[in-house]
Design a protein around this motif. Sequence first.
Motif, short mmCIF file in Angstrom:
data_model
loop_
_atom_site.label_atom_id
_atom_site.label_comp_id
_atom_site.label_asym_id
_atom_site.label_seq_id
_atom_site.Cartn_x
_atom_site.Cartn_y
_atom_site.Cartn_z
N VAL A 1 0.75 -1.10 -0.11
CA VAL A 1 -0.05 0.14 -0.07
C VAL A 1 0.92 0.96 -0.07
O VAL A 1 0.27 2.30 -0.27
CB VAL A 1 -0.94 -0.23 1.23
N SER A 2 2.19 0.98 -0.02
CA SER A 2 2.95 2.41 0.00
C SER A 2 4.60 1.92 -0.15
O SER A 2 4.92 0.66 -0.02
CB SER A 2 3.32 2.99 1.35
N GLN A 3 5.42 2.69 -0.49
CA GLN A 3 6.68 2.61 -0.99
C GLN A 3 7.31 2.18 0.54
O GLN A 3 8.05 1.46 0.63
CB GLN A 3 7.25 3.77 -1.44
N LEU A 4 6.96 2.86 1.70
CA LEU A 4 7.49 2.27 2.86
C LEU A 4 7.13 0.79 3.28
O LEU A 4 7.96 0.40 4.01
CB LEU A 4 6.51 3.42 4.00
N THR A 5 5.90 0.34 2.72
CA THR A 5 5.54 -1.05 2.91
C THR A 5 6.64 -1.82 2.02
O THR A 5 6.80 -2.85 2.58
CB THR A 5 4.01 -1.14 2.74
N LYS A 6 6.66 -1.33 1.07
CA LYS A 6 7.38 -2.17 0.31
C LYS A 6 8.79 -2.30 0.51
O LYS A 6 9.22 -3.49 0.34
CB LYS A 6 7.44 -1.47 -1.20
N ASN A 7 9.48 -1.41 1.12
CA ASN A 7 10.76 -1.42 1.57
C ASN A 7 10.90 -2.22 2.88
O ASN A 7 12.06 -3.04 2.98
CB ASN A 7 11.25 -0.04 2.07
N ILE A 8 9.93 -2.59 3.54
CA ILE A 8 9.74 -3.52 4.57
C ILE A 8 9.56 -4.91 4.21
O ILE A 8 10.48 -5.84 4.78
CB ILE A 8 8.67 -3.03 5.63
N ILE A 9 8.87 -5.05 3.12
CA ILE A 9 8.84 -6.40 2.73
C ILE A 9 9.97 -6.80 1.90
O ILE A 9 10.68 -7.99 1.99
CB ILE A 9 7.63 -6.28 1.45
N ILE A 10 10.76 -5.92 1.38
CA ILE A 10 12.12 -6.28 0.75
C ILE A 10 13.18 -6.83 1.81
O ILE A 10 13.94 -7.61 1.70
CB ILE A 10 12.63 -5.23 -0.27
N ASN A 11 13.33 -5.73 2.83
CA ASN A 11 14.18 -5.66 3.96
C ASN A 11 14.16 -6.60 4.81
O ASN A 11 14.93 -7.37 5.51
CB ASN A 11 14.48 -4.41 4.53
N LYS A 12 12.93 -6.80 5.32
CA LYS A 12 12.35 -7.88 6.38
C LYS A 12 11.89 -9.37 5.96
O LYS A 12 12.20 -10.21 6.87
CB LYS A 12 11.37 -7.29 7.27
N TYR A 13 11.21 -9.31 4.91
CA TYR A 13 10.70 -10.66 4.30
C TYR A 13 11.50 -11.31 3.16
O TYR A 13 11.22 -12.32 2.66
CB TYR A 13 9.33 -10.29 3.99
N GLY A 14 12.51 -10.59 2.74
CA GLY A 14 13.33 -11.12 1.51
C GLY A 14 12.72 -11.30 0.30
O GLY A 14 13.06 -12.12 -0.41
N VAL A 15 11.78 -10.62 0.09
CA VAL A 15 11.02 -10.36 -1.38
C VAL A 15 11.78 -9.66 -2.24
O VAL A 15 11.91 -8.38 -2.07
CB VAL A 15 9.65 -10.12 -1.12
N HIS A 16 11.95 -10.11 -3.48
CA HIS A 16 12.65 -9.38 -4.57
C HIS A 16 11.89 -8.18 -5.15
O HIS A 16 10.61 -8.39 -5.35
CB HIS A 16 12.98 -10.34 -5.66
N PRO A 17 12.37 -7.11 -5.14
CA PRO A 17 11.75 -5.72 -5.39
C PRO A 17 10.77 -5.95 -6.73
O PRO A 17 9.75 -5.21 -6.95
CB PRO A 17 12.90 -4.58 -5.90
N ASP A 18 11.23 -6.54 -7.94
CA ASP A 18 10.57 -6.67 -9.18
C ASP A 18 9.21 -7.52 -8.88
O ASP A 18 8.33 -7.44 -9.85
CB ASP A 18 11.23 -7.44 -10.10
N LYS A 19 9.00 -8.18 -7.89
CA LYS A 19 7.72 -8.83 -7.37
C LYS A 19 6.88 -8.15 -6.78
O LYS A 19 5.58 -8.61 -6.60
CB LYS A 19 8.19 -10.10 -6.64
N ILE A 20 7.17 -6.96 -6.43
CA ILE A 20 6.13 -6.26 -5.77
C ILE A 20 5.73 -4.90 -6.41
O ILE A 20 6.59 -4.09 -6.91
CB ILE A 20 6.91 -5.61 -4.31
N SER A 21 4.58 -4.33 -6.40
CA SER A 21 3.90 -3.16 -6.82
C SER A 21 3.45 -2.21 -5.81
O SER A 21 2.82 -3.02 -4.96
CB SER A 21 2.91 -3.60 -7.74
#
Length: 426
Positions: free
Chosen positions: A208-228
């Motif tokens: 729901v935000s870039q803030l959340t995307k950053n958490i998903i990448i850094n804390k959950y190990g999800v690749h950035p390209d997989k996230i919108s």
Amino acid sequence: MKVLMFGWEFPPHISGGLGTACYGLVKGLAHHNQEVIFVVPKLWGDEEPLADFVNASDVVIDYRENRFKKIWKNLTYLEVSSFLVPYLGPEEFKKYTDYTVHDRMDVDESVFSNKFEFSGKYGKDLMKEVSRYALVASQIAKEKKHDVIHAHDWLAFPAGIAAKEISGAPLVAHVHATEYDRSGESVNQPVYEIERAGMHAADHVVAVSQLTKNIIINKYGVHPDKISVLHNAVLDASIIKSDATKKVPEKIVTFLGRITYQKGPEYFVEAARKVIQLDPNVRFVMAGSGDLLNKMVVRVAELGIGTKFHFTGFLKGNDVDEMYAISDVYVMPSVSEPFGISPLEAVRHNTPVIISKQSGVAEVLRNAIKVDFWDIDAMADAIFALLHYDGMSKMFKELGSEELKKLKWEHVAAKLVKIYQDTVKK
């Protein structure tokens, strides 16, 4: 496109922003002629007919088919390893787990054919209901034709995974909040594991935000390209004209939300003390409930500002609208807010807002005062300025109302449809 969507709440029976966001998305998807099958744990009968609603409490499940076996065993593994979410009675649970360990399927009939009753609430049996919901989801995925699966937050992620296992349709995991938002670094490990499993099982993740995307990448190990990133919106961008009147002569500053760590209520209280020291003709209101409520009441008493500070408890419906309407300033001091719809609602009531920089809504609401949640001096200064400088307050009201017109759910839904199409093609 036919979307099988799993959520936990839907208006008018909601406990927070998740239900409001689901409603906005479904309404937006309907605007773009998308067919949505929306599954909730419990239907109340007064939901607006925007989708083909499925009441999980009415679904009979039978796990004896081979296609259910993998899901059944995986869920059993989670249950047995943690003992957090037993969804059967003690005797049935023991019988069921014993036989599953030995890979046997000839247990008592009642274990394999059942209909679960969901409360649809966030009570002590939440984990149990999340587990049951996943089992029901597999049956629904078998019965309902669909092109893509969409699961909202950790409560529905196991359901989304189970549905994907049965139908093979791609899964979109929609992250409205993470365990790091709710609990800081002291995460609830089982919840974190469910979130992580959902994100990694998904074919695409929506934040729901870039803030959340950053958490998903850094804390959950999800690749950035997989996230919108899809920011939330408002159901109606028009300014609400209210006839609500204040019953007190002082200016009113409001905090409205769950009184929990994530929402930063303690910073609001400390800023209130500083403002009252400068101007005693101000009243502060903390509207909501949560695990920090008693602590906040005690702290207000310790600071000696109890006569200028009010706790309303949980508000809903017209009471929420009236609270916004009589407020002179709305403050959202969240420690970590994935998005935060409430400031947009405050703007709709022509109330200037102060929001923390640690919020997703700060990415879209440019004409608001933004402070670090921990900077109580800056927060107090901003409150004081909006209360005493009419020109500043007027400017934020006018600019904020113009910004709302750009934040429409049909725009968000159009981007979501593109995500669905791209995900199905993969």
